[in-house]
Design an enzyme around this catalytic site. Structure first.
Site, mmCIF file in Angstrom:
data_model
loop_
_atom_site.group_PDB
_atom_site.id
_atom_site.type_symbol
_atom_site.label_atom_id
_atom_site.label_comp_id
_atom_site.label_asym_id
_atom_site.label_seq_id
_atom_site.Cartn_x
_atom_site.Cartn_y
_atom_site.Cartn_z
ATOM 1 N N SER A 106 4.293 48.704 62.549
ATOM 2 C CA SER A 106 3.038 49.379 62.881
ATOM 3 C C SER A 106 1.929 48.969 61.891
ATOM 4 O O SER A 106 1.598 47.793 61.792
ATOM 5 C CB SER A 106 3.274 50.896 62.905
ATOM 6 N N ASP A 160 5.026 51.288 74.233
ATOM 7 C CA ASP A 160 4.360 51.781 73.020
ATOM 8 C C ASP A 160 3.048 52.479 73.389
ATOM 9 O O ASP A 160 2.157 51.884 73.980
ATOM 10 C CB ASP A 160 4.077 50.586 72.083
ATOM 11 N N HIS A 192 7.016 53.420 70.362
ATOM 12 C CA HIS A 192 6.519 53.018 69.043
ATOM 13 C C HIS A 192 7.608 53.266 68.000
ATOM 14 O O HIS A 192 7.523 54.184 67.186
ATOM 15 C CB HIS A 192 5.245 53.792 68.716
#
Length: 217
Positions: A106, A160, A192
């Site tokens: 991320s 995601d 995610h």
């Protein structure tokens, strides 16, 4: 055996120790002596969370991250300096730069990309998991020629909702324009987060790119 160094950069609001389990997923004998480092980001106010203070490598103006989302390039470039200091120290201890692998999830993935593309040497590889491109294409002219030879692995979950899949895909034309080799892996039904399948592939990807020591060991 040559020393392998793996630097793992966590996501927004997370911490280094919370990601150490990743290392246990790597089962290969070739990597059993790899040196891992899981640093924690400093505490900073984060714009997308109404200025709340949390562990964050750089400021994130908005989430979910989409194609065209605002970015704070100057704080990204500031964060890159601390990653480069870690890499410099590792290389100074005798590790071959091509055995240095940067991986990030991320926000840590976005920082991985920035750190690898702005580093003056060719590294073993940069793995971006559910990340995004944290700067505009105007910065491509600043990428050192050696940095462009570092291979990128990009993994992204199709489901995601935090960093949209299209934002991950947008990295491909960006990297192509920069002359950087990128392998893009899409994971159906993944949101995610990290899957075991992703980590298994990452492990084999690192193994393929490790340089053996110059002496025949």
């Amino acid at each position: 055996m040559a020393r392998i160094f793996i630097l793992w950069l966590h996501g927004l609001g997370d911490s280094g120790p919370a990601n150490e389990f990743t290392q246990t997923q790597f089962k290969s004998a070739d990597l059993k002596n790899a040196v891992w480092l899981f640093p924690s980001a400093p505490f900073n106010p984060v714009t997308c969370n109404n200025g709340a203070v949390m562990r964050s490598w750089f400021d994130v103006p908005e989430l979910p991250f989409k194609v065209g989302s605002r970015i704070d390039e100057s704080s990204v470039l500031e964060a890159v300096k601390s990653v480069h200091a870690i890499i410099d120290q590792e290389i100074a201890q005798g590790t071959n730069p091509e055995n240095v692998f940067i991986c990030g999830l991320s926000q840590g993935g976005a920082l991985t990309l920035a750190s690898v593309l702005l580093y003056p040497k060719t590294l073993g590889g940069g793995a971006v998991l559910s990340g995004w491109v944290p700067f505009s294409s105007s910065i491509i002219s600043q990428f050192p020629e050696e940095a462009k030879k570092t291979p990128i692995l990009w993994s992204h979950g199709i489901d995601d909702k935090t960093v949209l899949f299209e934002a991950g895909q947008a990295a491909l034309p960006f990297l192509q324009q920069a002359g950087v080799t990128c392998e893009f892996k899409a994971y159906p039904d993944l949101g995610h987060s990290i899957s075991n399948q992703e980590l298994q592939y990452l492990e084999s990807w690192i193994k393929q790119r490790m340089q053996s020591s110059s002496s025949s060991s």
